[in-house]
Design a protein around this motif. Structure first.
Motif, PDB file in Angstrom:
ATOM      1  N   GLY A  40       0.825  -1.199   0.000  1.00  0.00           N
ATOM      2  CA  GLY A  40       0.000   0.000   0.000  1.00  0.00           C
ATOM      3  C   GLY A  40       0.855   1.243   0.000  1.00  0.00           C
ATOM      4  N   ALA A  41       0.197   2.385   0.058  1.00  0.00           N
ATOM      5  CA  ALA A  41       0.881   3.678   0.106  1.00  0.00           C
ATOM      6  C   ALA A  41      -0.023   4.666   0.828  1.00  0.00           C
ATOM      7  N   TRP A  42       0.578   5.575   1.572  1.00  0.00           N
ATOM      8  CA  TRP A  42      -0.173   6.588   2.302  1.00  0.00           C
ATOM      9  C   TRP A  42       0.142   7.961   1.693  1.00  0.00           C
ATOM     10  N   TYR A  43      -0.898   8.780   1.560  1.00  0.00           N
ATOM     11  CA  TYR A  43      -0.766  10.159   1.083  1.00  0.00           C
ATOM     12  C   TYR A  43      -1.408  11.072   2.104  1.00  0.00           C
ATOM     13  N   GLU A  44      -0.958  12.334   2.139  1.00  0.00           N
ATOM     14  CA  GLU A  44      -1.450  13.244   3.177  1.00  0.00           C
ATOM     15  C   GLU A  44      -1.834  14.598   2.612  1.00  0.00           C
ATOM     16  N   ILE A  45      -2.942  15.126   3.128  1.00  0.00           N
ATOM     17  CA  ILE A  45      -3.411  16.482   2.845  1.00  0.00           C
ATOM     18  C   ILE A  45      -3.643  17.119   4.204  1.00  0.00           C
ATOM     19  N   ALA A  46      -2.844  18.132   4.522  1.00  0.00           N
ATOM     20  CA  ALA A  46      -2.893  18.733   5.858  1.00  0.00           C
ATOM     21  C   ALA A  46      -2.700  17.601   6.872  1.00  0.00           C
ATOM     22  N   SER A  47      -3.641  17.371   7.787  1.00  0.00           N
ATOM     23  CA  SER A  47      -3.480  16.288   8.766  1.00  0.00           C
ATOM     24  C   SER A  47      -4.355  15.077   8.426  1.00  0.00           C
ATOM     25  N   PHE A  48      -4.900  15.027   7.215  1.00  0.00           N
ATOM     26  CA  PHE A  48      -5.756  13.929   6.784  1.00  0.00           C
ATOM     27  C   PHE A  48      -4.983  13.044   5.821  1.00  0.00           C
TER      28      PHE A  48
END
Length: 123
Positions: A40-48
């Motif tokens: 998998g992979a994680w992406y971030e927008i601000a703290s979300f």
């Protein structure tokens, strides 16, 4: 119970490489480190965060193919909807302009997950 913050949404994807290109390159989200052992992979927008989780079986769940916004979707705010639209066009991504008349459009990732992009006026 008192919920204080939205932390992440998990999205099932079949092809991690295609999904990383969509979320990282086309949408321009920042990838963050993860220490989990499953693909998998994680992406971030601000703290979300958006958690892309590889699954061998993706079940399409679009219930309204004419109005994508009436299906499950994630919504993101953009500063310039026209620029977002041009980015999608330049990468041959499908999209629909919101039928409501709002400054918004809907697109799909490689697995058919629907993403709303809305230009929200900040006060």
């Amino acid at each position: 119970m008192q919920i204080t913050q939205s932390l992440h949404a998990a999205i099932l994807v079949a092809n991690l490489e295609q999904s990383e290109y969509f979320y990282g390159t086309i949408l321009g989200l920042s990838k963050v480190e993860r220490s989990l052992k499953f693909p998998g992979a994680w992406y971030e927008i601000a703290s979300f965060q958006i958690h892309l989780i590889v699954s061998e079986k993706i079940v399409p769940d679009m219930v309204d193919s004419e109005k994508w916004g009436r299906n499950r979707h994630l919504a993101f705010s953009v500063t310039d909807l026209d620029a977002a639209k041009q980015q999608l066009i330049s990468h041959n991504c499908p999209f629909q302009v919101s039928a409501s008349g709002r400054a918004a459009l809907f697109t799909q990732d490689p697995d058919g997950n629907i993403i709303e992009l809305s230009q929200v006026q900040l006060n």
